[in-house]
Design a protein around this motif. Structure first.
Motif, PDB file in Angstrom:
ATOM      1  N   VAL A  66       1.535 -82.774  18.217  1.00  0.00           N
ATOM      2  CA  VAL A  66       0.860 -82.060  19.300  1.00  0.00           C
ATOM      3  C   VAL A  66       1.366 -80.622  19.430  1.00  0.00           C
ATOM      4  O   VAL A  66       0.568 -79.680  19.475  1.00  0.00           O
ATOM      5  N   PRO A  67       2.700 -80.382  19.499  1.00  0.00           N
ATOM      6  CA  PRO A  67       3.147 -78.988  19.609  1.00  0.00           C
ATOM      7  C   PRO A  67       2.786 -78.153  18.393  1.00  0.00           C
ATOM      8  O   PRO A  67       2.583 -76.940  18.506  1.00  0.00           O
ATOM      9  N   ALA A  68       2.666 -78.782  17.214  1.00  0.00           N
ATOM     10  CA  ALA A  68       2.252 -78.034  16.027  1.00  0.00           C
ATOM     11  C   ALA A  68       0.795 -77.600  16.160  1.00  0.00           C
ATOM     12  O   ALA A  68       0.433 -76.484  15.764  1.00  0.00           O
ATOM     13  N   LYS A  69      -0.042 -78.447  16.713  1.00  0.00           N
ATOM     14  CA  LYS A  69      -1.441 -78.058  16.936  1.00  0.00           C
ATOM     15  C   LYS A  69      -1.513 -76.856  17.867  1.00  0.00           C
ATOM     16  O   LYS A  69      -2.278 -75.917  17.643  1.00  0.00           O
ATOM     17  N   TYR A  70      -0.702 -76.888  18.905  1.00  0.00           N
ATOM     18  CA  TYR A  70      -0.682 -75.786  19.856  1.00  0.00           C
ATOM     19  C   TYR A  70      -0.252 -74.486  19.175  1.00  0.00           C
ATOM     20  O   TYR A  70      -0.901 -73.447  19.308  1.00  0.00           O
ATOM     21  N   ASN A  71       0.849 -74.549  18.433  1.00  0.00           N
ATOM     22  CA  ASN A  71       1.339 -73.357  17.747  1.00  0.00           C
ATOM     23  C   ASN A  71       0.359 -72.850  16.708  1.00  0.00           C
ATOM     24  O   ASN A  71       0.176 -71.635  16.553  1.00  0.00           O
ATOM     25  N   LEU A  72      -0.281 -73.749  16.006  1.00  0.00           N
ATOM     26  CA  LEU A  72      -1.268 -73.340  15.011  1.00  0.00           C
ATOM     27  C   LEU A  72      -2.450 -72.669  15.702  1.00  0.00           C
ATOM     28  O   LEU A  72      -3.000 -71.679  15.201  1.00  0.00           O
ATOM     29  N   GLY A  73      -2.840 -73.184  16.848  1.00  0.00           N
ATOM     30  CA  GLY A  73      -3.900 -72.552  17.611  1.00  0.00           C
ATOM     31  C   GLY A  73      -3.538 -71.125  18.000  1.00  0.00           C
ATOM     32  O   GLY A  73      -4.370 -70.213  17.911  1.00  0.00           O
ATOM     33  N   LEU A  74      -2.283 -70.909  18.416  1.00  0.00           N
ATOM     34  CA  LEU A  74      -1.835 -69.562  18.750  1.00  0.00           C
ATOM     35  C   LEU A  74      -1.910 -68.634  17.541  1.00  0.00           C
ATOM     36  O   LEU A  74      -2.271 -67.459  17.664  1.00  0.00           O
TER      37      LEU A  74
ATOM     38  N   GLY B 120      -4.310 -64.268  14.411  1.00  0.00           N
ATOM     39  CA  GLY B 120      -5.103 -63.892  13.250  1.00  0.00           C
ATOM     40  C   GLY B 120      -4.361 -63.150  12.166  1.00  0.00           C
ATOM     41  O   GLY B 120      -4.987 -62.457  11.360  1.00  0.00           O
ATOM     42  N   THR B 121      -3.032 -63.298  12.093  1.00  0.00           N
ATOM     43  CA  THR B 121      -2.259 -62.641  11.039  1.00  0.00           C
ATOM     44  C   THR B 121      -1.776 -63.628   9.993  1.00  0.00           C
ATOM     45  O   THR B 121      -1.963 -63.421   8.801  1.00  0.00           O
ATOM     46  N   TYR B 122      -1.191 -64.712  10.431  1.00  0.00           N
ATOM     47  CA  TYR B 122      -0.658 -65.704   9.505  1.00  0.00           C
ATOM     48  C   TYR B 122      -1.553 -66.925   9.388  1.00  0.00           C
ATOM     49  O   TYR B 122      -1.253 -67.857   8.653  1.00  0.00           O
ATOM     50  N   ALA B 123      -2.620 -66.932  10.139  1.00  0.00           N
ATOM     51  CA  ALA B 123      -3.700 -67.914  10.010  1.00  0.00           C
ATOM     52  C   ALA B 123      -4.996 -67.148  10.231  1.00  0.00           C
ATOM     53  O   ALA B 123      -5.005 -66.109  10.899  1.00  0.00           O
ATOM     54  N   ALA B 124      -6.077 -67.649   9.674  1.00  0.00           N
ATOM     55  CA  ALA B 124      -7.352 -66.939   9.773  1.00  0.00           C
ATOM     56  C   ALA B 124      -7.725 -66.721  11.232  1.00  0.00           C
ATOM     57  O   ALA B 124      -7.606 -67.645  12.054  1.00  0.00           O
ATOM     58  N   PRO B 125      -8.161 -65.512  11.609  1.00  0.00           N
ATOM     59  CA  PRO B 125      -8.593 -65.288  12.999  1.00  0.00           C
ATOM     60  C   PRO B 125      -9.809 -66.142  13.308  1.00  0.00           C
ATOM     61  O   PRO B 125     -10.859 -65.981  12.710  1.00  0.00           O
ATOM     62  N   ASP B 126      -9.641 -67.059  14.235  1.00  0.00           N
ATOM     63  CA  ASP B 126     -10.712 -68.022  14.504  1.00  0.00           C
ATOM     64  C   ASP B 126     -10.510 -68.588  15.906  1.00  0.00           C
ATOM     65  O   ASP B 126      -9.765 -69.558  16.099  1.00  0.00           O
ATOM     66  N   LEU B 127     -11.184 -67.989  16.903  1.00  0.00           N
ATOM     67  CA  LEU B 127     -11.035 -68.461  18.278  1.00  0.00           C
ATOM     68  C   LEU B 127     -11.576 -69.868  18.462  1.00  0.00           C
ATOM     69  O   LEU B 127     -11.046 -70.651  19.252  1.00  0.00           O
ATOM     70  N   GLY B 128     -12.625 -70.210  17.724  1.00  0.00           N
ATOM     71  CA  GLY B 128     -13.177 -71.554  17.839  1.00  0.00           C
ATOM     72  C   GLY B 128     -12.188 -72.601  17.381  1.00  0.00           C
ATOM     73  O   GLY B 128     -12.001 -73.635  18.041  1.00  0.00           O
ATOM     74  N   ARG B 129     -11.560 -72.354  16.228  1.00  0.00           N
ATOM     75  CA  ARG B 129     -10.556 -73.293  15.722  1.00  0.00           C
ATOM     76  C   ARG B 129      -9.360 -73.330  16.665  1.00  0.00           C
ATOM     77  O   ARG B 129      -8.787 -74.396  16.934  1.00  0.00           O
TER      78      ARG B 129
ATOM     79  N   ILE C 130      -5.882 -76.119  20.521  1.00  0.00           N
ATOM     80  CA  ILE C 130      -5.200 -76.060  21.812  1.00  0.00           C
ATOM     81  C   ILE C 130      -5.801 -77.082  22.768  1.00  0.00           C
ATOM     82  O   ILE C 130      -5.091 -77.696  23.572  1.00  0.00           O
ATOM     83  N   GLY C 131      -7.114 -77.313  22.650  1.00  0.00           N
ATOM     84  CA  GLY C 131      -7.754 -78.340  23.469  1.00  0.00           C
ATOM     85  C   GLY C 131      -7.220 -79.726  23.154  1.00  0.00           C
ATOM     86  O   GLY C 131      -7.012 -80.547  24.061  1.00  0.00           O
ATOM     87  N   GLU C 132      -6.982 -80.014  21.884  1.00  0.00           N
ATOM     88  CA  GLU C 132      -6.408 -81.320  21.516  1.00  0.00           C
ATOM     89  C   GLU C 132      -5.019 -81.475  22.114  1.00  0.00           C
ATOM     90  O   GLU C 132      -4.657 -82.556  22.606  1.00  0.00           O
TER      91      GLU C 132
ATOM     92  N   GLY D 199      -7.220 -73.930  29.601  1.00  0.00           N
ATOM     93  CA  GLY D 199      -7.933 -73.655  30.843  1.00  0.00           C
ATOM     94  C   GLY D 199      -8.367 -72.206  30.930  1.00  0.00           C
ATOM     95  O   GLY D 199      -9.499 -71.899  31.336  1.00  0.00           O
ATOM     96  N   THR D 200      -7.486 -71.291  30.516  1.00  0.00           N
ATOM     97  CA  THR D 200      -7.838 -69.877  30.533  1.00  0.00           C
ATOM     98  C   THR D 200      -8.957 -69.579  29.542  1.00  0.00           C
ATOM     99  O   THR D 200      -9.867 -68.793  29.833  1.00  0.00           O
ATOM    100  N   MET D 201      -8.904 -70.212  28.384  1.00  0.00           N
ATOM    101  CA  MET D 201      -9.958 -70.005  27.386  1.00  0.00           C
ATOM    102  C   MET D 201     -11.302 -70.525  27.905  1.00  0.00           C
ATOM    103  O   MET D 201     -12.345 -69.915  27.673  1.00  0.00           O
TER     104      MET D 201
END
Length: 357
Positions: free
Chosen positions: A174-182, A187-196, A201-203, A217-219
């Motif tokens: 779970v925390p890895a999903k959150y960090n990956l979402g960030l 958009g520097t070390y992972a493809a810029p993708d707000l949807g992803r 982060i929703g998961e 919630g902010t998103m």
């Protein structure tokens, strides 16, 4: 306890939230620490209280059986770790770790990473985390990603950290999903993708992670990477606030004050600002002071308002609007307020207690 820092891109996204400009921190204001504690419960064992060891040479398995009960299958090394017998845990886990047991490798890494019963040795810990990760341990993969991200025990390498976050997320962390979402937001070390980013982060939010609930919630409120849904966004931020995340408490109070995504409720807004103020957040202290000074949603109390203003100023936040509200405060009242701030949260000798929540 380990904290996960927000990315600059996310901070910019959150800055668009509906917060009154007059209450924003001025340059020099102390940042509110945020993050997710390392969860010992992620280790594959039942959770038991960590108590001071009465006898460092006691048999760990016997101790574990006493705690967990004779019918429960107990792992001696992990049982010793839970009870605080770290040297015993290391002695029991090391042979299994050398033999390729991923869980034991992670346990050894934890002991060296935190200096539990042994001197802290981050390079050695990173090596054990790497071996455990190669053997499929998701916790080790996540911890190793953090080490690369922060440059702890290994050279800082955020590209490698991103790869490991992605691997840990795929393994269900779970925390890895959150960090990956960030990282997708940055958009520097992972493809810029707000949807992803919103999906990941929703998961994490659905799994109950407070930081993820706050950001998701902010998103939702802003419609960033997801269809706008102010009501659900406010609910997510409220869940994070209930879990004690101070930044979420401040924003939830503001949503209640404005009636954005929730029915307007001044009393509840005051309550949440007060709770965050008591936790030391300068923005909450400033806003709570303004409500007390104006008597909005709460009985007016100039002395308490001046005390909270002093506490916010101590952290570098000033507000001309609040200063104007308190311009006519009697000198004696102001002196008492500033004396209370000096001793906060403990009342000064012979003084009055802090204002009620």
């Amino acid at each position: 306890m380990r904290s996960l820092r927000r990315r600059a891109a996310l901070a910019a996204l959150l800055a668009a939230a509906c917060l009154p400009a007059a209450a924003q921190p001025q340059p020099g204001a102390e940042a509110q620490p945020e993050g997710v504690p390392f969860q010992l419960e992620e280790l594959p064992i039942p959770v038991a209280p960590v108590l001071p060891p009465a006898d460092p040479n006691a048999d760990a398995l016997a101790i574990s059986k006493e705690v967990f009960g004779p019918r429960l299958r107990v792992d001696a090394a992990f049982g010793a770790f839970q009870r605080g017998f770290f040297l015993t845990a290391l002695k029991l886990a090391r042979p299994r770790a050398e033999a390729g047991d991923a869980a034991a490798q992670t346990l050894v890494a934890e002991i060296y990473a935190k200096g539990l019963g042994v001197p802290e040795n981050l390079p050695l810990a990173s090596g054990w985390y790497a071996r455990a990760s190669e053997n499929g341990d998701v916790l080790a993969t996540f911890e190793l990603a953090l080490m690369y991200q922060e440059g702890r025990g290994v050279p800082r390498n955020r590209a490698r950290a991103a790869e490991l976050f992605a691997l840990a997320a795929a393994r269900g962390s779970v925390p890895a999903k959150y960090n990956l979402g960030l990282l997708h937001i940055e958009g520097t070390y992972a493809a810029p993708d707000l949807g992803r980013a919103a999906a990941l982060i929703g998961e994490a939010a659905e799994a109950g992670m407070a930081e993820a609930q706050y950001d998701y919630g902010t998103m939702l409120i802003e419609g960033a990477g997801v269809a706008p849904n102010p009501r659900e966004g406010a609910a997510q931020i409220g869940r994070a606030a209930e879990q004690g995340l101070t930044a979420a408490q401040v924003d939830y109070a503001t949503l209640l004050y404005l009636g954005k995504g929730v029915p307007r409720d001044l009393g509840e807004a005051v309550r949440w600002y007060a709770r965050a103020a008591e936790a030391g957040d300068p923005v909450a202290q400033n806003r709570y002071a303004k409500l007390l000074a104006a008597g909005e949603g709460v009985a007016p109390d100039l002395e308490a308002a001046a005390m909270w203003r002093a506490l916010a100023r101590r952290q570098g936040l000033t507000d001309p609007v609040l200063d104007q509200l308190l311009a006519a405060i009697p000198a004696a009242t102001l002196a008492r307020a500033e004396e209370r701030a000096r001793f906060w949260p403990t009342p000064p000798p012979g003084g009055t207690a802090a204002p009620p929540r």
